[in-house]
Design a protein around this motif. Structure first.
Motif, PDB file in Angstrom:
ATOM      1  N   UNK A 176       0.806  -1.225   0.000  1.00  0.00           N
ATOM      2  CA  UNK A 176       0.000   0.000   0.000  1.00  0.00           C
ATOM      3  C   UNK A 176       0.837   1.271   0.000  1.00  0.00           C
ATOM      4  N   UNK A 177       2.032   1.233   0.623  1.00  0.00           N
ATOM      5  CA  UNK A 177       2.895   2.416   0.610  1.00  0.00           C
ATOM      6  C   UNK A 177       3.345   2.728  -0.816  1.00  0.00           C
ATOM      7  N   UNK A 212       2.476   9.628  -9.934  1.00  0.00           N
ATOM      8  CA  UNK A 212       2.131   9.354 -11.323  1.00  0.00           C
ATOM      9  C   UNK A 212       0.628   9.386 -11.605  1.00  0.00           C
ATOM     10  N   UNK A 213      -0.183   9.564 -10.587  1.00  0.00           N
ATOM     11  CA  UNK A 213      -1.626   9.636 -10.781  1.00  0.00           C
ATOM     12  C   UNK A 213      -2.294   8.300 -11.058  1.00  0.00           C
ATOM     13  N   UNK A 214      -1.611   7.189 -10.784  1.00  0.00           N
ATOM     14  CA  UNK A 214      -2.182   5.865 -11.001  1.00  0.00           C
ATOM     15  C   UNK A 214      -2.969   5.451  -9.761  1.00  0.00           C
ATOM     16  N   UNK A 215      -4.211   5.001  -9.956  1.00  0.00           N
ATOM     17  CA  UNK A 215      -5.094   4.680  -8.837  1.00  0.00           C
ATOM     18  C   UNK A 215      -5.320   3.175  -8.730  1.00  0.00           C
ATOM     19  N   UNK A 259       2.406   6.121  -3.127  1.00  0.00           N
ATOM     20  CA  UNK A 259       3.343   6.997  -3.824  1.00  0.00           C
ATOM     21  C   UNK A 259       3.133   6.958  -5.330  1.00  0.00           C
ATOM     22  N   UNK A 260       2.724   5.803  -5.873  1.00  0.00           N
ATOM     23  CA  UNK A 260       2.425   5.726  -7.301  1.00  0.00           C
ATOM     24  C   UNK A 260       1.273   6.657  -7.653  1.00  0.00           C
ATOM     25  N   UNK A 313      -7.802  -4.160  -5.337  1.00  0.00           N
ATOM     26  CA  UNK A 313      -6.572  -3.722  -4.684  1.00  0.00           C
ATOM     27  C   UNK A 313      -6.872  -3.107  -3.318  1.00  0.00           C
ATOM     28  N   UNK A 314      -7.962  -2.335  -3.232  1.00  0.00           N
ATOM     29  CA  UNK A 314      -8.350  -1.757  -1.943  1.00  0.00           C
ATOM     30  C   UNK A 314      -8.678  -2.858  -0.940  1.00  0.00           C
ATOM     31  N   UNK A 315      -9.413  -3.877  -1.398  1.00  0.00           N
ATOM     32  CA  UNK A 315      -9.720  -5.011  -0.523  1.00  0.00           C
ATOM     33  C   UNK A 315      -8.442  -5.710  -0.079  1.00  0.00           C
ATOM     34  N   UNK A 316      -7.487  -5.833  -0.992  1.00  0.00           N
ATOM     35  CA  UNK A 316      -6.216  -6.450  -0.643  1.00  0.00           C
ATOM     36  C   UNK A 316      -5.470  -5.670   0.410  1.00  0.00           C
TER      37      UNK A 316
END
Length: 307
Positions: free
Chosen positions: A270-271, A280-283, A275-276, A288-291
């Motif tokens: 998650x860290x 870089x604006x990648x969401x 930072x990504x 992934x949130x569940x993970x």
């Protein structure tokens, strides 16, 4: 043997969790710029250059911070450094021919192997809660890495798992083989090992001279090139950030049980994602949130119920 909670142990575990959090935030930031470094130079030159910078920083600050760089057991430190260095070189090397999801999933099996090695090699109890935490954390890793995007399974996919085994062994070695060693000694050994691999790789590529793709695609096959200012700047940021981050990680493994600390390392995902997004604006998607939630749940299980 008492079954009551050990306040001193719990306190050390909490401090270790904080150290790993700082480590994850720093490494998550600096590793996001490897894509920039890869455009200008190769993996081997990067590690060799970073070693020179890191050792220079350590040597420069040693007199002011009272650091002592003489190992108590040079052989154990060298072996631990070689194990950790090999794990990281396999990890980065696999990125040349395997999907990132496959490599990262293999590397993050390390906490599982940390517990297994601790149990079967050192006879440590792992308990049901820690087993559940490992399972939850690994499931979280899989969700963050977006399952289904990896390539076909083949013999080469075993290599990231081998890296995970070596990384786990190196983590255990920090507390067992290298008990009593100062954190700065292990930190210097880590960078010397990676830098040595870098020098060997540059020498091999100077003789082999394969065809090298342009840009990031040539990161692993690219030998020595004239360094650009951008490469030197971000490699220095990597060196300084890695000194701080890896130093925190080493200290965490020195003061707390390796099986517990290994779970906290899941926070690096998650860290890195944070930072990504910032850089870089990648969401992240819903999986992934569940993970990430599962990863934090795994850390909480270890911190609150691990024995």
């Amino acid at each position: 043997m008492t079954t009551l909670a050990d306040p001193a142990r719990d306190s050390r575990t909490l401090v270790a969790a904080g150290l790993i959090f700082v480590y994850a935030m720093v490494i998550g930031f600096t590793d996001n710029f490897v894509r920039v470094i890869a455009e200008d130079a190769g993996l081997w030159q990067f590690h060799a250059t970073r070693m020179v910078m890191a050792i220079a920083i350590i040597a420069g600050i040693a007199p002011f911070l009272g650091l002592r760089l003489r190992p108590v057991r040079p052989g154990a430190v060298a072996l631990r450094s070689a194990v950790h260095g090999t794990a990281m070189m396999i990890y980065f090397g696999c990125l040349a021919f395997l999907p990132v999801a496959t490599v990262a999933a293999g590397m993050f099996t390390a906490p599982i192997f940390t517990l297994l090695i601790s149990r079967f090699a050192y006879g440590q109890r792992i308990g049901p809660f820690r087993i559940v935490a490992v399972a939850a954390g690994f499931l979280g890793v899989i969700l963050v890495l977006k399952p289904g995007q990896a390539g076909d399974i083949g013999p080469a996919t075993v290599l990231p798992v081998v890296a995970g085994v070596l990384y786990a062994l190196g983590n255990i070695a920090t507390r067992t083989w290298c008990a009593g060693e100062r954190a700065e000694v292990l930190l210097a050994g880590f960078f010397l090992a990676l830098g040595s691999f870098g020098l060997i790789g540059m020498s091999v590529l100077a003789l082999w001279q394969p065809a090298v793709p342009e840009g990031v695609e040539g990161f692993v096959l690219r030998g020595s090139v004239w360094p650009t200012g951008r490469f030197l700047f971000w490699t220095f940021v990597q060196a300084a950030g890695s000194l701080l981050g890896v130093g925190m990680m080493i200290r965490a493994y020195q003061i707390a049980d390796a099986g517990r600390v290994a779970i906290f390392e899941y926070v690096i995902l998650p860290a890195s994602a944070f930072w990504t997004w910032v850089l870089w604006g990648e969401t992240l998607g819903p999986l992934a949130v569940a993970g990430i939630l599962l990863i934090f749940a795994a850390g909480l299980i270890i911190a609150l119920r691990g024995r």
